[in-house]
Design a protein around this motif. Structure first.
Motif, PDB file in Angstrom:
ATOM      1  N   ASP A   1     102.348  18.930 -16.585  1.00 51.12           N
ATOM      2  CA  ASP A   1     101.854  17.630 -16.133  1.00 51.12           C
ATOM      3  C   ASP A   1     101.241  16.916 -17.333  1.00 51.12           C
ATOM      4  O   ASP A   1     100.142  17.269 -17.780  1.00 51.12           O
TER       5      ASP A   1
ATOM      6  N   LYS B   1      99.939  13.982 -17.726  1.00 47.50           N
ATOM      7  CA  LYS B   1      98.678  13.265 -17.503  1.00 47.50           C
ATOM      8  C   LYS B   1      97.491  14.217 -17.614  1.00 47.50           C
ATOM      9  O   LYS B   1      96.454  13.876 -18.179  1.00 47.50           O
ATOM     10  N   LYS B   2      97.648  15.405 -17.058  1.00 47.50           N
ATOM     11  CA  LYS B   2      96.568  16.388 -17.171  1.00 47.50           C
ATOM     12  C   LYS B   2      96.405  16.863 -18.616  1.00 47.50           C
ATOM     13  O   LYS B   2      95.282  17.054 -19.092  1.00 47.50           O
TER      14      LYS B   2
ATOM     15  N   SER C   1      94.629  14.146 -20.579  1.00 53.78           N
ATOM     16  CA  SER C   1      93.210  14.107 -20.227  1.00 53.78           C
ATOM     17  C   SER C   1      92.451  15.284 -20.823  1.00 53.78           C
ATOM     18  O   SER C   1      91.363  15.117 -21.398  1.00 53.78           O
ATOM     19  N   ALA C   2      93.005  16.480 -20.691  1.00 54.23           N
ATOM     20  CA  ALA C   2      92.341  17.666 -21.230  1.00 54.23           C
ATOM     21  C   ALA C   2      92.175  17.567 -22.729  1.00 54.23           C
ATOM     22  O   ALA C   2      91.098  17.866 -23.284  1.00 54.23           O
TER      23      ALA C   2
ATOM     24  N   ASP D   1      91.199  20.366 -16.133  1.00 54.56           N
ATOM     25  CA  ASP D   1      92.546  19.810 -16.285  1.00 54.56           C
ATOM     26  C   ASP D   1      93.557  20.874 -16.701  1.00 54.56           C
ATOM     27  O   ASP D   1      94.747  20.770 -16.392  1.00 54.56           O
TER      28      ASP D   1
END
Length: 689
Positions: free
Chosen positions: A478, A480-481, A484-485, A581
């Motif tokens: 993923d 997006k995760k 973010s992470a 995340d």
């Protein structure tokens, strides 16, 4: 340049036709053209669509190269149907790395007294390295490389009248090095070092010259210029021949430097410029000289050398870079007026914008403190962005880079350089069991280097675009995760260093919680609880120091500044957010992804360590002021948790990284040894007053 970019385009296109002749446009799917349209500037490009036709225009060949690379990327990410029209011009004209270059033990860089320096000496003479490095930097939109050396001339040129100084072969020392050398670059020519050489490469000075001509010519084919920048005065490599010394009042030394500067341009037709630093080793009889004396020497050597070259080659363009370092900008401009007024020389300043830690705050005050922008007036500068923080772990926060770049004074900016003094961005030697042995550092740390390059060209690139790039590189997760992470973990660096501010490279290395022992105010160099209490904050971080917080709390007053406990809470939020995340993200069989996820988790544990350490240090200070054992108990509890997370940090880091690491500014960084010092913080908190 265009042929280089077309390799990427053809790899994603299949059977689509590519033409460079607009008269055949009716038959073409894609037209590539040089077109200095009104809206385009140097290195700018546009992508336009008309029915099935795509037109990529570049103001010049470099702009067309960037346009083709952008088109290739869009097709790879979104397909032909997803291509977006755009017109782009570079935000910063000059975008380059700071590369300390370890050429030879006899002509060292500032970084040679380190594992990174010693391991990369042979790399500097490997054309495959430079080919891959230049290709990579071109794709990241960098357009120049600054090579930094204390004094490289014996390894690079044959100077008329001083021919016997030129060095054959490439050597490295097998002698025993000290952990830390003089912070001004002095002392790397001791008998222990120079009398124990090993020859890494048999090569004559003439072959060396041909090698670097080839490297610079290859750079030209990727829109990348080379500049050479030195510190002064160093006589490394001269061996005391001809009476050359490092004294400012030695006329033979002046003559050698002046002729060396000219000979660099005579020898290397593709060398774009040369630069200098005044102040590192400019003394007479051990006594510090004043700014006027240093600038007089610089003018008699570097300025006269480039003026000699400019007069002999009037049709060639030259760049002269003078660092604003231990000297005022107005004084430099007055002394170097003849250079500034010479038509075929561009004079640029260079300013250390964020000291040694770009990862500290997105706003920096140091140019304001020096009145630098006002002093240089209508002239231009290269802003130096030093990264002496991220040697081990992959970093990636687009929001930080974008905001940082947009805060740089643009009106006087010719560009930026990004790089380190404690690190050589050559080949990776830290990774255990790497997927690609001897991988280039700029490929291992691809995301960080891409962010600074791409956003320096175009700071409007969105987070969605970077997320799509991550999705394309790691399709099994993923994106997006992952985005973010990675961003949250990366923010651990500026949040921590913005609070615990050692501005120079020898004053703070976050991945080891260590500095030069002198600055740590102890024998180890470890920044213990006491140093976390008494060290100040970055002046633009908006943070409050621990002593200020204690005073405010006991006075029952308030402040608009972020308290130490709020900084700690922010570190917890970032680290916990990144770790959350990461849940469910599996590296499967992708080793690069495995390394990346490991780095994100490792840095998150480091963030938790600093969060607990800052909180514990705050409670120690409260206990010392109030004698209330409640605060002492809180301190012990927090510092015990800090130890737990330090152990998690080092255990995770050691799964894929070699350690100890010898650095040139803070010495040996040994995580296992540091663990013992982390334990001592708990004992410091237990001490009864």
């Amino acid at each position: 340049m265009v042929e280089f970019a077309l390799q990427d385009l053809k790899s994603v296109l299949g059977d689509v036709h590519i033409l460079t002749d607009s008269s055949q446009m009716m038959e073409a799917d894609i037209l590539l053209q040089i077109n200095s349209e009104v809206e385009l500037k140097k290195e700018g490009f546009s992508i336009k669509k008309s029915h099935r036709k795509i037109i990529v225009s570049g103001f010049d060949e470099a702009g067309l190269m960037y346009g083709i690379l952008e088109l290739s990327e869009q097709i790879e990410l979104y397909g032909i149907a997803g291509i977006s029209e755009m017109t782009k011009n570079p935000y910063f004209e000059m975008r380059g790395p700071k590369f300390n270059i370890p050429l030879d033990v006899r002509t060292p860089s500032y970084s040679d007294a380190s594992d990174a320096g010693q391991r990369n000496i042979p790399v500097m003479w490997d054309f495959d390295f430079w080919k891959n490095y230049i290709d990579t930097m071109a794709k990241y939109r960098y357009n120049y490389i600054s090579l930094w050396s204390l004094q490289p001339f014996p390894s690079l040129v044959k100077v008329p009248g001083y021919e016997d100084i030129s060095l054959d072969d490439v050597q490295r020392s097998t002698g025993t090095w000290e952990n830390i050398y003089n912070l001004n670059g002095i002392g790397m020519d001791t008998p222990e070092i120079l009398d124990n050489p090993e020859t890494l490469k048999k090569i004559s000075i003439d072959e060396k010259i041909e090698f670097w001509r080839k490297v610079m010519a290859y750079g030209k084919d990727r829109n990348i210029d080379f500049h050479l920048i030195t510190w002064n005065i160093f006589n490394y490599g001269t061996g005391g021949k001809y009476g050359i010394t490092d004294r400012m009042d030695n006329e033979i030394t002046k003559d050698y430097f002046r002729k060396s500067v000219k000979q660099m341009f005579v020898t290397y037709p593709d060398l774009a410029g040369i630069g200098l630093t005044t102040g590192e080793n400019m003394k007479v009889d051990g006594k510090r000289t004043n700014a006027e004396e240093r600038e007089n020497w610089a003018y008699d050597t570097y300025a006269k050398g480039i003026l000699d070259a400019a007069a002999e080659m009037p049709d060639r363009k030259f760049t002269f870079i003078h660092r604003q370092h231990q000297t005022g900008a107005k004084e430099i401009a007055e002394k170097f007026k003849e250079v500034i007024d010479t038509k075929n020389i561009e004079f640029l300043y260079c300013f250390k914008y964020a000291k040694a830690h770009v990862y500290s705050a997105t706003e920096q005050p140091y140019y304001l403190n020096d009145n630098f922008v006002e002093d240089i007036g209508s002239m231009k500068t290269i802003w130096g962005l030093r990264n002496d923080d991220t040697f081990y772990f992959r970093w990636g926060s687009p929001d930080f880079v974008r905001e940082f770049i947009e805060n740089i004074p643009h009106q006087v900016a010719r560009g930026i350089y990004f790089g380190s003094d404690q690190w050589i961005w050559g080949r990776d030697f830290l990774t255990k069991d790497p997927e690609t042995p001897d991988q280039l550092e700029v490929i291992k740390h691809w995301y960080q280097w891409m962010l600074w390059g791409r956003l320096s060209y175009d700071p409007t690139i969105s987070n969605e675009k970077f997320t799509d790039l991550l999705a394309n590189r790691f399709p099994e997760v993923d994106a997006k995760k992952l985005f973010s992470a990675w961003q949250q973990a990366s923010q651990v660096y500026p949040v921590t260093t913005g609070f615990h501010w050692g501005s120079l490279d020898f004053q703070w290395y976050i991945e080891g919680c260590i500095s030069h022992p002198r600055f740590a105010q102890n024998k180890t160099g470890f920044h213990d609880v006491n140093r976390f209490i008494n060290l100040g904050v970055h002046p633009k971080s908006g943070n409050q120091t621990i002593p200020e917080y204690v005073k405010m709390t006991l006075a029952d007053s308030s402040s608009v500044l972020k308290t130490p406990l709020q900084v700690a809470e922010k570190l917890h939020q970032l680290s916990d957010g990144a770790l959350n995340d990461l849940k469910g993200i599996n590296s499967i069989q992708n080793k690069e992804l495995q390394f990346t996820l490991n780095d994100i988790e490792t840095v998150s544990f480091l963030g938790k360590y600093y969060a607990h350490k800052i909180t514990g240090s705050t409670y120690v200070a409260m206990y010392r002021e109030t004698k209330d054992t409640h605060f002492q108990n809180l301190a012990v509890a927090e510092l015990t948790r800090a130890l737990d997370f330090w152990i998690k940090y080092t255990d995770k880091a050691l799964q894929q990284n070699n350690n100890p690491l010898w650095t040139n500014r803070v010495g040996v960084v040994d995580w296992k040894e540091i663990t013992n010092w982390v334990k001592e913080d708990i004992e410091i908190a237990k001490i009864d007053l």
